[in-house]
Write a protein that holds these residues in place. Structure first.
Motif, PDB file in Angstrom:
ATOM      1  N   MET A 149       0.828  -1.207   0.000  1.00  0.00           N
ATOM      2  CA  MET A 149       0.000   0.000   0.000  1.00  0.00           C
ATOM      3  C   MET A 149       0.868   1.266   0.000  1.00  0.00           C
ATOM      4  N   ASN A 150       2.121   1.127   0.500  1.00  0.00           N
ATOM      5  CA  ASN A 150       2.987   2.284   0.655  1.00  0.00           C
ATOM      6  C   ASN A 150       3.218   3.076  -0.624  1.00  0.00           C
TER       7      ASN A 150
ATOM      8  N   ASP B 217      -1.328   4.826  -4.525  1.00  0.00           N
ATOM      9  CA  ASP B 217      -2.116   6.004  -4.208  1.00  0.00           C
ATOM     10  C   ASP B 217      -2.857   5.717  -2.889  1.00  0.00           C
ATOM     11  N   PRO B 218      -2.875   6.647  -1.927  1.00  0.00           N
ATOM     12  CA  PRO B 218      -3.543   6.381  -0.644  1.00  0.00           C
ATOM     13  C   PRO B 218      -4.994   5.950  -0.810  1.00  0.00           C
ATOM     14  N   LEU B 219      -5.666   6.499  -1.834  1.00  0.00           N
ATOM     15  CA  LEU B 219      -7.077   6.168  -2.013  1.00  0.00           C
ATOM     16  C   LEU B 219      -7.310   4.739  -2.474  1.00  0.00           C
TER      17      LEU B 219
ATOM     18  N   GLY C 183      -5.488   2.136  -1.737  1.00  0.00           N
ATOM     19  CA  GLY C 183      -5.321   1.307  -0.535  1.00  0.00           C
ATOM     20  C   GLY C 183      -6.549   1.390   0.347  1.00  0.00           C
ATOM     21  N   PHE C 184      -7.106   2.582   0.458  1.00  0.00           N
ATOM     22  CA  PHE C 184      -8.296   2.773   1.287  1.00  0.00           C
ATOM     23  C   PHE C 184      -9.488   2.009   0.709  1.00  0.00           C
TER      24      PHE C 184
ATOM     25  N   GLU D 241      -9.382  -0.777  -0.946  1.00  0.00           N
ATOM     26  CA  GLU D 241      -9.191  -2.207  -0.589  1.00  0.00           C
ATOM     27  C   GLU D 241      -9.677  -2.458   0.838  1.00  0.00           C
ATOM     28  N   SER D 242      -9.269  -1.572   1.752  1.00  0.00           N
ATOM     29  CA  SER D 242      -9.672  -1.719   3.163  1.00  0.00           C
ATOM     30  C   SER D 242     -11.187  -1.635   3.288  1.00  0.00           C
TER      31      SER D 242
ATOM     32  N   ILE E 167     -16.218  10.208   2.413  1.00  0.00           N
ATOM     33  CA  ILE E 167     -14.837  10.292   1.922  1.00  0.00           C
ATOM     34  C   ILE E 167     -14.801  10.124   0.405  1.00  0.00           C
TER      35      ILE E 167
END
Lengths: 225, 107
Positions: A1-2, A5-7, A9-10, A12-13, A101
């Motif tokens: 995830m690092n 893109d932060p989004l 990864g989000f 997926e969560s 979000i």
């Protein structure tokens, strides 16, 4: 995830959380169906005990009479259902936060009003009020109604409670966006309608409601336990 | 300037062992919605092997984001996973930063 893109990864969560919420919500709705389905048979069995044991065991018969004519059993069932719903209370809030979000547009002005409406009509606020009213009116003997009219009013109140519960679960599932209404839900809705409308004319129709919720509950619990 | 600071903070957060992995964030999101969950329920909800889930939980536990404890129920002992206040606060902060990032991305 690092390195992503932060989004992404989000997202997926979020999909992991949605799957888990779906499973837990399904499990709880299955238990709710099962619990509610036992109410009519329980009252029927108590009535049989009251009638059949009135001579051989007056004490047992008296207990059965007291139980069927007091709001104790009704309130117990309401409390169990309220607890089952209460366990899910945070899921819609988290999903709304996730939705917020993901939303790119600014929130609409009507949102606050609609949220106020949905929250004030949620079973979480409705059920305790009904329990309070049932207790208060029964204890104070306030309602000078004849038996038939009070039965009809009771049926309408019960029907609206069950519909509100179904609507609440529907709200959670539409927010989860992972599942369409299942066969079990249609069986439960049909059971409520047939059972309560028929029940006004013949009390045995309540068994249709009870049986349908039992089938729906067993089927869901078996799949999601 | 403020936006750059927030983006930096988000990136810093995403370099931590907890928020660098989407499964761990997913577990925290689940716990934010239900407060606590049994290991069996969690395992059935996420598509992971037992050992993999254990390793993710270990990381979250070491970072004090969750508490894992054995409780006795009527049927059998169960492993219960619960979010800590620290975990809740960290996740709320993460969601806040992600939201700002998401909105900033569009404009």
């Amino acid at each position: 995830m690092n390195d992503q893109d932060p989004l992404s990864g989000f997202h997926e969560s979020e999909s992991i959380a949605r799957k888990a919420y779906f499973r837990l919500a399904r499990k709880n709705i299955g238990i709710t169906y099962l619990v509610v389905s036992t109410y009519v048979p329980l009252i029927y069995v108590l009535s049989i005990i009251y009638l059949d044991f009135s001579k051989s065991s007056p004490f047992l018969s008296q207990i059965a009479w007291e139980l069927t004519h007091s709001p104790f059993i009704y309130i117990t069932y309401m409390l169990i259902v309220s607890i089952l719903i209460y366990r899910l209370k945070k899921i819609p809030l988290v999903l709304e936060r996730i939705q917020e979000i993901k939303k790119t547009e600014p929130p609409k002005r009507t949102r606050k009003v609609s949220r106020l409406l949905t929250s004030s009509f949620s079973p979480l606020t409705y059920l305790p009020t009904v329990i309070y009213l049932v207790v208060a009116l029964t204890l104070l003997n306030v309602l000078p109604l004849n038996k038939e009219l009070s039965n009809i009013i009771g049926n309408i109140v019960n029907l609206s409670i069950l519909i509100l519960i179904l609507l609440y679960f529907h709200k959670i599932f539409s927010q989860l966006n992972v599942d369409k209404p299942r066969v079990e839900d249609f069986i439960a809705i049909a059971g409520v309608m047939i059972g309560f409308i028929g029940g006004i004319f013949n009390p045995y129709f309540f068994f249709v409601f009870s049986f349908s919720w039992m089938i729906a509950g067993l089927s869901i619990v078996r799949k999601f336990w | 300037m403020e936006v750059a600071e927030e983006f930096k903070e988000l990136m810093q957060m995403m370099r931590s062992p907890v928020f660098s992995n989407s499964v761990r964030v997913g577990i925290l999101l689940i716990l934010l919605g239900v407060d606590r969950i049994t290991f069996t329920d969690l395992l059935k909800s996420v598509d992971l092997s037992k050992s993999s889930l254990y390793s993710h939980l270990k990381v979250l536990q070491n970072s004090e984001m969750i508490i894992v404890k054995d409780v006795f129920t009527i049927s059998r002992p169960r492993t219960m996973i619960q979010i800590t206040p620290k975990g809740r606060t960290a996740l709320q902060k993460y969601l806040e930063l992600i939201e700002k990032y998401s909105k900033r991305d569009v404009t």
